[in-house]
Design an enzyme around this catalytic site. Structure first.
Site, PDB file in Angstrom:
ATOM      1  N   GLU A 219      17.827 -24.125  32.291  1.00  0.00           N
ATOM      2  CA  GLU A 219      16.672 -24.966  31.984  1.00  0.00           C
ATOM      3  C   GLU A 219      15.369 -24.244  32.321  1.00  0.00           C
ATOM      4  OE1 GLU A 219      16.957 -29.010  33.339  1.00  0.00           O
ATOM      5  OE2 GLU A 219      14.876 -29.459  32.816  1.00  0.00           O
TER       6      GLU A 219
ATOM      7  N   ASP B 192      21.616 -37.108  34.264  1.00  0.00           N
ATOM      8  CA  ASP B 192      20.950 -37.949  35.264  1.00  0.00           C
ATOM      9  C   ASP B 192      19.485 -38.177  34.879  1.00  0.00           C
ATOM     10  OD1 ASP B 192      20.043 -35.423  35.815  1.00  0.00           O
ATOM     11  OD2 ASP B 192      20.537 -35.458  37.954  1.00  0.00           O
TER      12      ASP B 192
ATOM     13  N   GLU C 125      24.120 -29.208  39.565  1.00  0.00           N
ATOM     14  CA  GLU C 125      23.013 -28.249  39.639  1.00  0.00           C
ATOM     15  C   GLU C 125      23.203 -27.281  40.802  1.00  0.00           C
ATOM     16  OE1 GLU C 125      19.272 -30.346  39.822  1.00  0.00           O
ATOM     17  OE2 GLU C 125      19.666 -31.447  37.960  1.00  0.00           O
TER      18      GLU C 125
ATOM     19  N   ASP D 126      26.686 -35.873  34.428  1.00  0.00           N
ATOM     20  CA  ASP D 126      26.000 -35.295  35.592  1.00  0.00           C
ATOM     21  C   ASP D 126      26.467 -35.951  36.879  1.00  0.00           C
ATOM     22  OD1 ASP D 126      24.256 -33.200  35.077  1.00  0.00           O
ATOM     23  OD2 ASP D 126      22.649 -34.533  34.381  1.00  0.00           O
TER      24      ASP D 126
HETATM   25  O1  KIV Z   1      19.929 -34.767  32.927  1.00  0.00           O
HETATM   26  C1  KIV Z   1      19.660 -34.116  31.891  1.00  0.00           C
HETATM   27  O2  KIV Z   1      19.200 -34.649  30.875  1.00  0.00           O
HETATM   28  C2  KIV Z   1      19.905 -32.681  31.925  1.00  0.00           C
HETATM   29  C3  KIV Z   1      19.437 -31.885  30.749  1.00  0.00           C
HETATM   30  C4  KIV Z   1      17.982 -31.671  30.828  1.00  0.00           C
HETATM   31  C5  KIV Z   1      20.160 -30.605  30.612  1.00  0.00           C
HETATM   32  O3  KIV Z   1      20.430 -32.170  32.869  1.00  0.00           O
END
Ligand code: KIV
Length: 271
Positions: A189, A51, A122, A90
Site C-alpha cells: 500500500e 478493516d 499487517e 482482515d
Molecule cells: O482494509 C482495506 O480496505 C485494505 C485495503 C486498503 C488493501 O486493507
C-alpha cells in the site's frame, strides 16, 4: 483461454498461476451480501473484507475500532453472496499482534463463522510468529506492507511509505520474509511504483498494489472510494469509476419530491 475465464472458483493456487502467466489480479473490498453478489457476478478475482469497513461502513476515523465480531458479521454476509471469488478477511487491530495464540484463535473464528477462504494481516518481521501459527492450522495468509493503517498512531500520517533507502530496504526484506514464511500473497500500500515493481519481481507470490503503481501482479481499491460513495478521500492513486454519491442523492431527492407531491405511488403501484 485466460485463467480468469476458465476457472469456476478462484483459489490461492489460481492466483499463483495468474502471476506465473502474467495475468493481472483484480481485487476490491466488499462488506455486505448484495454488493458481494454484484462483484462476484462481474467476476472479480478477490473480495477483501477489509478493516476499512471501520471507515466506510461504521464511520470511524481509523481502522482501529472495528472488532473481530464486526468483521465476522461483514465477512459472513459477503461469503453468502459469493460463488466464484476468493474471499479474504482482515484480522482487525488487536487480534493478532504480539500474541500468536490469539492470532490463531481469531483466524479460526473467522474461518469457522464466516466460511471465508483466507485472512490478511499487517506487518513484516513483527508478525511472523503469528503468521506461522495461523498457517499451521491450514489457513492461508495474505500479508500487507507499506502503509499499514492499523499503525497510524505510530506514524501519525497516511503519506507515501518507503521513499527513503533504508525503509525501502526493510520493506524488501519483509516481503521476502513473508514469502518464505508462507504467505500466499502480499498487499503493498502507498509506496513508490519502482519499489513495488522490484518487490513484485523479487518474490514468487502475487503482489497486489494499492497506490503502488502499475507493475504489481494485481490491484486493489476500496469499493466505496472507486464507486464515488466517499467524497472527502481523494488520493492521487484513486480512480473513481462512478459518482455514486450524486447518483444516490439524486434518486433520494426525486423520491422525496414524488412523495411530497403525492405522485408516489401511482395507480399501477398499488393493490
Ligand atoms: O482494509 C482495506 O480496505 C485494505 C485495503 C486498503 C488493501 O486493507
Amino acid at each position: 483461454m485466460p485463467l480468469h475465464k476458465s476457472v469456476r472458483k478462484v483459489t490461492t493456487h489460481v492466483l499463483n498461476a495468474m502471476k506465473l502467466k502474467g495475468e493481472k489480479i483484480a481485487m476490491l473490498t466488499g462488506y455486505d451480501y448484495s454488493i458481494a453478489r454484484i462483484l462476484d457476478e462481474a467476476e472479480i478475482d478477490v473480495i477483501l473484507v477489509g478493516d476499512s469497513a471501520s471507515n466506510v461502513m461504521a464511520g470511524y476515523d481509523t481502522t482501529l475500532p472495528i472488532t473481530l465480531d464486526n468483521m465476522i458479521y461483514h465477512a459472513a454476509s459477503v461469503v453468502r453472496g459469493v460463488k466464484r471469488a476468493l474471499v479474504v478477511v482482515d484480522l482487525p487491530f488487536g487480534t493478532y499482534q504480539g500474541n500468536s495464540k490469539e492470532a490463531l484463535a481469531s483466524s479460526i473464528r473467522i474461518m469457522k463463522e464466516t466460511g471465508a477462504h483466507a485472512v490478511k494481516l499487517e506487518g513484516g518481521y513483527q508478525v511472523v510468529e503469528s503468521i506461522e501459527r495461523i498457517l499451521s492450522a491450514g489457513i492461508p495468509v495474505m500479508g500487507h506492507l507499506g502503509l499499514t493503517p492499523q499503525a497510524i498512531h505510530k506514524f501519525g500520517t497516511y503519506v507515501v511509505r518507503a521513499k527513503e533507502e533504508e525503509e525501502a530496504r526493510r520493506l524488501m526484506e519483509d516481503a521476502k520474509l513473508l514469502e518464505t514464511t508462507g504467505c500466499f500473497a502480499i498487499v503493498l500500500e502507498k509506496i513508490p511504483a519502482k519499489l513495488a515493481e522490484e518487490v513484485t519481481n523479487s518474490v514468487k507470490i502475487p503482489v497486489i498494489g494499492i497506490g503502488a503503481g502499475p507493475k504489481t501482479d494485481g490491484q486493489v481499491l476500496v469499493l466505496h472510494d472507486m464507486l464515488g460513495l466517499t467524497q472527502e478521500f481523494s488520493p492521487r492513486f484513486l480512480r473513481r469509476y462512478l459518482d455514486l454519491h450524486s447518483e444516490i442523492k439524486g434518486a433520494v431527492q426525486a423520491y422525496i419530491n414524488d412523495v411530497r407531491a403525492g405522485q408516489f405511488p401511482n395507480e399501477k403501484e398499488q393493490y
